[in-house]
Design an enzyme around this catalytic site. Structure first.
Site, PDB file in Angstrom:
ATOM      1  N   HIS A 165       0.819  -1.221   0.000  1.00 51.55           N
ATOM      2  CA  HIS A 165       0.000   0.000   0.000  1.00 51.55           C
ATOM      3  C   HIS A 165       0.855   1.274   0.000  1.00 51.55           C
ATOM      4  CE1 HIS A 165       0.286  -0.212   4.541  1.00 51.55           C
ATOM      5  NE2 HIS A 165       0.397   1.094   4.376  1.00 51.55           N
ATOM      6  N   GLY A 211      -7.075 -27.789  -2.313  1.00 50.63           N
ATOM      7  CA  GLY A 211      -8.312 -28.233  -2.958  1.00 50.63           C
ATOM      8  C   GLY A 211      -9.381 -28.693  -1.988  1.00 50.63           C
ATOM      9  N   VAL A 212      -9.550 -27.949  -0.892  1.00 50.71           N
ATOM     10  CA  VAL A 212     -10.621 -28.268   0.062  1.00 50.71           C
ATOM     11  C   VAL A 212     -11.309 -26.982   0.495  1.00 50.71           C
ATOM     12  CG1 VAL A 212      -9.524 -30.348   0.984  1.00 50.71           C
ATOM     13  CG2 VAL A 212      -9.031 -28.133   2.043  1.00 50.71           C
ATOM     14  N   ASP A 247       0.128  -7.739   1.575  1.00 51.46           N
ATOM     15  CA  ASP A 247       0.488  -6.323   1.565  1.00 51.46           C
ATOM     16  C   ASP A 247       2.000  -6.132   1.574  1.00 51.46           C
ATOM     17  OD1 ASP A 247       0.163  -3.600   1.462  1.00 51.46           O
ATOM     18  OD2 ASP A 247      -0.288  -3.358   3.591  1.00 51.46           O
ATOM     19  N   GLY A 267       3.264   6.540   8.013  1.00 56.14           N
ATOM     20  CA  GLY A 267       4.593   6.756   7.474  1.00 56.14           C
ATOM     21  C   GLY A 267       5.548   5.650   7.881  1.00 56.14           C
ATOM     22  N   ASN A 268       5.190   4.891   8.939  1.00 56.95           N
ATOM     23  CA  ASN A 268       5.995   3.746   9.352  1.00 56.95           C
ATOM     24  C   ASN A 268       5.734   2.508   8.491  1.00 56.95           C
ATOM     25  OD1 ASN A 268       5.982   5.156  12.385  1.00 56.95           O
ATOM     26  ND2 ASN A 268       7.773   3.869  11.978  1.00 56.95           N
ATOM     27  N   SER A 269       4.717   2.541   7.653  1.00 58.53           N
ATOM     28  CA  SER A 269       4.392   1.374   6.827  1.00 58.53           C
ATOM     29  C   SER A 269       5.597   0.891   6.045  1.00 58.53           C
ATOM     30  CB  SER A 269       3.290   1.728   5.816  1.00 58.53           C
ATOM     31  OG  SER A 269       2.024   1.506   6.351  1.00 58.53           O
ATOM     32  N   ILE A 289     -12.999 -25.560   3.982  1.00 58.53           N
ATOM     33  CA  ILE A 289     -12.882 -25.920   5.386  1.00 58.53           C
ATOM     34  C   ILE A 289     -13.792 -25.051   6.252  1.00 58.53           C
ATOM     35  CG2 ILE A 289     -10.530 -26.822   5.207  1.00 58.53           C
ATOM     36  CD1 ILE A 289      -9.513 -24.114   6.182  1.00 58.53           C
TER      37      ILE A 289
END
Length: 359
Positions: free
Chosen positions: A122, A282-283, A152, A224-226, A285
């Site tokens: 982001h 392929g399940v 992300d 801003g820490n992202s 749940i």
């Protein structure tokens, strides 16, 4: 019940990052306990560690073209006396809606001296231009090698005239609640800032995606820490700071980081292929409730209950049946339903994996 907001940590101008509504029940509990374990002493300081790590943390500035679309809409029947009156007004409003350049700020860290940089997706989403600012204020243009919206995460590349300082990933599975952590980032565009705290919780689900298993910390992190790193006391990255929970948009000591063990596999795939290649079982749940666990003689609720199996999929070929409860996959315990998709996704495509079920 107190209304809170979940904030991605990227800061944009003039608009702040997107909000996701969330609710947090706050209860006051009185707890009395005697400590039986010998706790590690608090460090005398973090200056030596910070000095070593700061050169590998970068600030990220992005620019993008934003077109305002706030032109009011009017509709008048043909021949209306208001038609000509509003035509000139609408033309002026459309001219005001011309594209403009917006700037966003975030953080990242170097994982390879050649110039590979990890950040949040982001932070660089929809960016027209990405500039990486090194600790010595050198500005470098960056290109995107790959991105993954589900976790992300994004991988960038810069070309530098010399090898860059880099930091290694650590083992986030070894993190314990109460461990010291150190966060470095670019809060509010101020530049490299160091904060400290502890691991507040592990495997947090904040309803942001199917791979939620965040590390929670009380280290002060803000917009801003992202994309900035969360370090353990060995100087290893054990998390990527991604979001905060806050009623005001500022830090109140509830931050979340993507665990390094999840990030490492995603980043390795972005580095090799430019995209992720996740395992598939392929399940379908569902959660194992206390009632289901009792009816199956399972004891305590655990694992993931198979509701259906996709014909011809890996699970069908392995003779997995509806009603089975997956307890282990590839040697890893499935303590709850939401853990299985992550463990399967982290398994290499085309590999064989043992699976343990309760039937």
């Amino acid at each position: 019940m107190i209304t809170q907001a979940l904030y991605p940590l990227q800061r944009s101008q003039p608009f702040f990052a997107r909000l996701c509504s969330a609710f947090l029940a706050v209860a006051l509990l009185s707890i009395g306990a005697t400590a039986n374990a010998q706790a590690k002493p608090a460090p005398d300081g973090f200056a030596d560690l910070a000095e070593k790590l700061l050169p590998a943390v970068v600030n990220i500035s992005t620019t993008q073209i934003v077109k305002e679309t706030n032109t009011p809409e009017f509709s008048f029947p043909p021949g209306s006396p208001f038609e000509d009156f509003f035509k000139e007004f609408l033309d002026r409003q459309q001219n005001k809606g011309k594209p403009r350049r917006a700037t966003s700020l975030g953080s990242g860290f170097i994982i390879d001296p050649s110039g590979l940089i990890v950040t949040n997706n982001h932070v660089i989403n929809e960016a027209e231009e990405i500039t990486v600012i090194l600790h010595d204020n050198t500005n470098l243009k960056a290109k995107i090698l790959g991105r993954d919206t589900k976790t992300d995460l994004a991988l960038l590349k810069v070309d530098a005239s010399k090898p860059l300082s880099a930091v290694p990933f650590g083992d986030s599975d070894k993190a314990r609640i109460g461990d010291w952590v150190l966060a470095i980032g670019n809060p509010f565009g101020l530049g490299s800032s160091v904060t400290t705290g502890i691991v507040s919780a592990l495997a947090r689900d904040i309803n942001s995606g199917q791979y939620d298993e965040y590390i929670q910390t009380d280290a002060s992190i803000n917009r801003g820490n992202s994309g900035g790193p969360m370090f353990n006391m060995a100087g290893e990255v054990i998390g990527i700071n991604t979001a905060i929970l806050s009623p005001s948009g500022g830090s109140v000591g509830i931050g979340f980081a993507v665990p390094s063990n999840l990030a490492k596999q995603v980043i390795d795939q972005l580095r090799q292929f430019g995209k992720t290649k996740r395992g598939w079982l392929g399940v379908r749940i569902q959660e194992v409730t206390p009632e289901i666990a009792e009816s199956l003689g399972l004891g305590k609720p655990r694992g993931a209950l198979v509701a259906s199996v996709s014909p011809g999929g890996p699970a069908a070929l392995a003779k997995i049946e509806p009603g089975d409860v997956v307890l282990k996959f590839n040697g890893r315990d499935i303590t709850e339903m939401r853990r299985l998709p992550r463990v399967v996704a982290e398994t290499a495509v085309g590999s064989e994996a043992p699976i343990e079920v309760w039937r």
